[in-house]
Design a protein around this motif. Sequence first.
Motif, short mmCIF file in Angstrom:
data_model
loop_
_atom_site.label_atom_id
_atom_site.label_comp_id
_atom_site.label_asym_id
_atom_site.label_seq_id
_atom_site.Cartn_x
_atom_site.Cartn_y
_atom_site.Cartn_z
N ASP A 26 0.97 -1.21 -0.20
CA ASP A 26 -0.05 0.13 0.08
C ASP A 26 0.97 1.30 -0.55
N VAL A 27 1.86 1.44 -0.41
CA VAL A 27 2.86 2.18 -0.50
C VAL A 27 3.39 2.49 -1.88
N LEU A 28 3.42 4.07 -2.31
CA LEU A 28 3.34 4.15 -3.82
C LEU A 28 4.75 4.44 -3.94
N VAL A 29 5.12 3.90 -4.32
CA VAL A 29 6.94 4.16 -4.79
C VAL A 29 7.22 5.21 -6.03
N ASP A 30 7.56 6.53 -5.80
CA ASP A 30 7.72 7.60 -7.14
C ASP A 30 6.43 8.07 -7.29
N ALA A 31 5.90 9.40 -8.23
CA ALA A 31 5.25 9.77 -8.36
C ALA A 31 5.20 10.64 -9.46
N ALA A 32 6.36 10.44 -10.36
CA ALA A 32 6.21 10.62 -11.98
C ALA A 32 6.17 11.56 -12.10
N ARG A 33 5.41 12.55 -12.67
CA ARG A 33 5.68 13.67 -13.36
C ARG A 33 4.13 14.60 -12.52
N PRO A 39 -4.36 10.41 -14.00
CA PRO A 39 -4.13 8.94 -14.25
C PRO A 39 -4.05 7.82 -13.06
N PHE A 40 -3.02 8.97 -12.36
CA PHE A 40 -2.73 7.85 -11.08
C PHE A 40 -3.30 8.16 -10.11
N LEU A 41 -4.13 9.14 -10.15
CA LEU A 41 -5.43 8.76 -8.95
C LEU A 41 -6.01 7.70 -9.31
N ARG A 42 -6.11 7.41 -10.56
CA ARG A 42 -7.47 6.91 -11.21
C ARG A 42 -7.24 5.40 -10.81
N GLN A 43 -6.12 5.00 -11.09
CA GLN A 43 -5.68 3.26 -11.23
C GLN A 43 -5.09 3.00 -9.36
N LEU A 44 -5.09 4.16 -8.61
CA LEU A 44 -5.25 3.74 -7.29
C LEU A 44 -6.61 4.28 -6.87
N GLU A 45 -7.39 4.31 -7.67
CA GLU A 45 -8.85 3.93 -7.18
C GLU A 45 -9.11 2.73 -6.44
N GLY A 46 -10.08 2.63 -5.21
CA GLY A 46 -10.05 1.65 -4.29
C GLY A 46 -9.20 0.49 -4.14
#
Length: 219
Positions: A26-33, A39-46
Amino acid sequence: MERMADGVERLSRRVGPTINAYLVGDVLVDAARRQDARPFLRQLEGRDLSLVALTHAHPDHQGAADAICTARGVPLACHADDVDAMEGRRRLTSGTSLPARFVTRAWSGPPRTVDRVLREGDEVAGFTVLHAPGHSPGEIVLFRERDRVAICGDVVRNVSYLTGRARLAEPPGVFNTDSAQNRDAIRRLADLRPAVVLPGHGPAYEDPEGLARFADGLV
Ligand SMILES: [Zn+2]
Ligand SMILES: [Zn+2]
């Protein structure tokens, strides 16, 4: 998202340059640009999220950190030696070269307070923090001994920026604080004999002996 190792997925990107971010448990490693926040928040939904941890505070790794931490109400972590950059007291890239200024302007996210300061030996999502400066003062490698998986940020990349094909290479010198020191970091990474290297740029690299030969060839 694509499965890369036990409990490790890579976030998908449809367009733009090859910049990796990984969901490790449940850890996001790096957050790109900063452009990648939506798009990242959408993929992390749920999906459970407890922390955003940076391999280093460069614009192509910290860009969406503030937006994701704010939207999901989670803390931000990075190594002690990159806190000043993440919090806006130091430039996000070391150089004042044209490419460094370009990526900073085009991709960087706003400064944000670092809630959890990482140091050598700390644990993040079952991985051990190894301090690996040179590309950035606070660069880290995350290493998991049990299956020898290494998330290495920009210590090495596995992509040629000329051809776009997979190829092990040092990060471009203009983005390093100290290229000789980064070579030490590459040798340290190679000495771990990682079965899987998950770089910040390019596909997974799964040849520990190939990595060792690459490291031996550096001068
Ligand atoms: Zn970098
Ligand atoms: Zn990078």
